[in-house]
Write an enzyme that holds these catalytic residues in place. Structure first.
Site, mmCIF file in Angstrom:
data_model
loop_
_atom_site.group_PDB
_atom_site.id
_atom_site.type_symbol
_atom_site.label_atom_id
_atom_site.label_comp_id
_atom_site.label_asym_id
_atom_site.label_seq_id
_atom_site.Cartn_x
_atom_site.Cartn_y
_atom_site.Cartn_z
ATOM 1 N N ARG A 1 -7.485 -0.656 1.449
ATOM 2 C CA ARG A 1 -7.938 -1.959 0.954
ATOM 3 C C ARG A 1 -8.398 -1.872 -0.503
ATOM 4 O O ARG A 1 -8.358 -2.877 -1.217
ATOM 5 C CB ARG A 1 -9.025 -2.513 1.870
ATOM 6 C CG ARG A 1 -10.306 -1.725 1.915
ATOM 7 C CD ARG A 1 -11.138 -2.041 3.167
ATOM 8 N NE ARG A 1 -10.540 -1.415 4.341
ATOM 9 C CZ ARG A 1 -11.023 -1.567 5.571
ATOM 10 N NH1 ARG A 1 -12.095 -2.323 5.789
ATOM 11 N NH2 ARG A 1 -10.447 -0.974 6.595
ATOM 12 N N LYS B 1 0.855 -1.185 0.000
ATOM 13 C CA LYS B 1 0.000 0.000 0.000
ATOM 14 C C LYS B 1 0.888 1.231 0.000
ATOM 15 O O LYS B 1 1.720 1.406 0.890
ATOM 16 C CB LYS B 1 -0.899 -0.004 1.234
ATOM 17 C CG LYS B 1 -1.694 1.283 1.435
ATOM 18 C CD LYS B 1 -2.402 1.284 2.781
ATOM 19 C CE LYS B 1 -3.026 2.646 3.090
ATOM 20 N NZ LYS B 1 -3.643 2.689 4.431
ATOM 21 N N ASP C 1 -2.755 10.663 3.226
ATOM 22 C CA ASP C 1 -4.145 10.256 3.424
ATOM 23 C C ASP C 1 -4.888 11.287 4.249
ATOM 24 O O ASP C 1 -4.703 11.389 5.460
ATOM 25 C CB ASP C 1 -4.192 8.892 4.123
ATOM 26 C CG ASP C 1 -5.619 8.395 4.324
ATOM 27 O OD1 ASP C 1 -6.533 8.904 3.635
ATOM 28 O OD2 ASP C 1 -5.811 7.488 5.160
ATOM 29 N N ASP D 1 1.703 6.762 5.297
ATOM 30 C CA ASP D 1 0.716 5.764 4.902
ATOM 31 C C ASP D 1 1.173 4.968 3.680
ATOM 32 O O ASP D 1 0.407 4.156 3.163
ATOM 33 C CB ASP D 1 -0.633 6.433 4.630
ATOM 34 C CG ASP D 1 -1.810 5.528 4.937
ATOM 35 O OD1 ASP D 1 -1.610 4.510 5.622
ATOM 36 O OD2 ASP D 1 -2.927 5.829 4.486
ATOM 37 N N ASP E 1 -12.199 6.807 3.975
ATOM 38 C CA ASP E 1 -10.969 6.693 4.762
ATOM 39 C C ASP E 1 -10.547 5.233 4.932
ATOM 40 O O ASP E 1 -9.608 4.942 5.661
ATOM 41 C CB ASP E 1 -11.157 7.344 6.139
ATOM 42 C CG ASP E 1 -9.841 7.557 6.870
ATOM 43 O OD1 ASP E 1 -8.789 7.614 6.196
ATOM 44 O OD2 ASP E 1 -9.853 7.644 8.112
ATOM 45 N N GLU F 1 -9.404 3.552 2.344
ATOM 46 C CA GLU F 1 -8.940 3.530 0.949
ATOM 47 C C GLU F 1 -7.859 2.496 0.676
ATOM 48 O O GLU F 1 -7.685 2.041 -0.447
ATOM 49 C CB GLU F 1 -8.420 4.918 0.552
ATOM 50 C CG GLU F 1 -7.004 5.266 0.986
ATOM 51 C CD GLU F 1 -6.759 5.262 2.477
ATOM 52 O OE1 GLU F 1 -5.633 4.933 2.888
ATOM 53 O OE2 GLU F 1 -7.699 5.581 3.239
ATOM 54 N N LYS G 1 -10.257 13.018 7.973
ATOM 55 C CA LYS G 1 -9.676 12.689 9.267
ATOM 56 C C LYS G 1 -9.659 13.926 10.165
ATOM 57 O O LYS G 1 -9.636 15.057 9.671
ATOM 58 C CB LYS G 1 -8.237 12.202 9.087
ATOM 59 C CG LYS G 1 -8.083 10.851 8.421
ATOM 60 C CD LYS G 1 -6.614 10.511 8.283
ATOM 61 C CE LYS G 1 -6.407 9.153 7.645
ATOM 62 N NZ LYS G 1 -6.872 8.038 8.489
#
Length: 480
Positions: free
Chosen positions: A320, A234, A239, A257, A316, A318, A246
């Site tokens: 996956r 990933k 993010d 991230d 949020d 995202e 967030k």
């Protein structure tokens, strides 16, 4: 990375001599009285500065049962060195080659710093390690292998430490292209090609950003014609949470991230540097989850690369989504014998395991055991977690093939204890397409919350050395 030189005897000069001692081992006679007075026993984490008959540092190696014990001793020595020390002489005479190499590796890991953006008050720090061994020619191969893993880990740390404005998806991809100099084949898929191939989830996540997504494929050919082991990372370069924004507090850490992709890149560099005979590939899904006119929304239905449709509940969640496309690509285009993905995926895994271990989910018991063993060997421990049928049932959708996550407020106690890490793993499992697969949720370990023997506070590079060790233990020379 520190410069490391091998010697038969401590070099003359100002290097601080370091003596690693196992718990209960006899202290050299010149330092015996000082050790007795300080109750130094060689316990892991112990250190004793001596000034007579020479300036030296005794460090405890604990049980000294494995190279990791000596790696921690080497890191402990660096942590104990004062600000004026520019060189350490690690006295590894009498140690096996792997233990001597680990001693230097731990020192290099602990000495890493992120000073790239400092403009003043930058202290020089350590510059050199002299590794003193009985037979340099016997230790050299072990050190070369260990140094490759260290360099891979430090690459991952360097990437994770980068501010998001200096590591957009395009700039990340450019950094990966430089790895061709080390022998990796690098392929970068830009937005147009991603759209043509049908990367619907990756493009949706990156759609709200001015910096479009990329998919990077790194290949190491190895030796022979075996199928590769695949790493999937990933790579969310920043993010915001998207439209499910967030909170501002702590959002600055979301530049990390992309730690999963960074670890995969670091592992590939390690394999190339040590010329691993095992073929390997890495697929890095790079995007920014930002807010814009083209942002994807809660309630949207996305068509992924696999053709499966996914109902979005939370922008949020995202990670996956980008992994779904990357996993399917790896499983169907690269013909791997196994897949391991790494991702800073869920806060739920931090709730479960804190900042001590990564969560391990897998469809193959042997692969899971191999990943866990590799993690223990290098000091990057994991803990097995379940994927139950109920976790998959929670992702049923009324309008698509599956939901991206369970609805907020669903489940027991109003959703306060929603098993999101297990839901995410259940979601990802579908996109591994039956290939033996393991998933590491590294949300709690990508950033070291406080310094320890193997690194300072900050980016940990978690996963790079684990993957390298996994390949060495299980996928080389017909293993696995």
């Amino acid at each position: 990375m520190l410069k490391v030189r091998l010697h038969r005897a401590p070099p003359e000069g100002a290097a601080l001599r370091v003596l690693p001692l196992a718990e209960g081992a006899a202290v050299p006679e010149p330092f015996r009285a000082a050790a007795a007075a300080a109750r130094f026993t060689g316990r892991a984490g112990q250190a004793l500065h001596c000034l007579v008959p020479e300036r030296a540092l005794l460090v405890g190696a604990g049980p000294a049962a494995a190279p990791l014990d000596f790696a921690r001793a080497g890191g402990g020595a660096v942590a104990q060195a004062d600000e004026e020390t520019r060189a350490l002489a690690l006295d590894a005479r009498g140690l096996p080659p792997e233990a001597a190499a680990a001693l230097a590796a731990g020192a290099c890991l602990r000495a890493w710093r992120c000073d790239r953006y400092r403009t003043k008050d930058v202290k020089p720090g350590l510059e050199r390690l002299d590794l003193v061994v009985d037979r340099p020619h016997a230790v050299a191969p072990a050190w070369e292998r260990a140094a490759a893993a260290v360099r891979g880990c430090l690459l991952a740390r360097d990437l994770v430490a980068e501010p998001a404005n200096h590591l957009t998806p395009a700039l990340f991809a450019e950094r990966m292209e430089r790895l061709a100099e080390d022998g990796l084949a690098v392929e970068v898929l830009g937005p147009k090609r991603l759209a043509k191939l049908g990367f619907g989830a990756l493009l949706a996540v990156g759609g709200g950003s001015a910096n479009p997504p990329r998919l990077v494929v790194l290949r190491w050919k190895g030796a022979g014609g075996a199928a590769p082991v695949a790493f999937v990372g990933k790579g969310i370069c920043f993010d915001t949470g998207g439209l499910a924004l967030k909170p501002a507090e702590g959002m600055e850490e979301m530049r990390a991230d992309m730690a999963g992709a960074a670890a995969c890149a670091g592992a590939m560099l390690a394999l190339a540097l040590r010329r691993s005979p095992a073929p390997a590939v890495a697929v890095l899904a790079l995007a920014e989850n930002a807010i814009g006119a083209a942002s994807y929304r809660p309630g949207d239905v996305l068509r992924t690369l696999s053709g499966r449709t996914v109902e979005v509940l939370d922008t949020d969640a995202e990670g996956r989504l980008v992994l779904a496309d990357a996993l399917h690509y790896a499983a169907t285009r690269l013909a791997p014998r196994a897949i391991v993905d790494l991702a800073t995926l869920t806060g739920a895994i931090v709730t479960a395991l804190g900042h001590h271990r990564a969560g391990l989910f897998a469809t193959d018991a042997a692969l899971a055991a191999q990943v866990a063993a590799a993690g223990e060997a290098v000091g990057e421990p994991v803990w097995p977690m379940p994927i139950g049928e109920r976790h998959r049932e929670d992702l049923r959708s009324d309008i698509a093939d599956l939901r991206q996550c369970a609805p907020h407020g669903s489940g027991a106690w109003g959703g306060r204890f929603l098993p999101d890490a297990c839901h995410a793993a259940a979601f990802l499992r579908a996109f591994a397409e039956g290939v033996p697969w393991a998933h590491l949720d590294i949300a709690g370990v990508a950033l070291r919350k406080e310094a320890d023997a193997l690194g300072p506070e900050g980016a940990s590079g978690f996963g790079a050395r684990l993957l390298d060790a996994l390949v060495a233990m299980r996928f080389e020379e017909g293993k696995g």
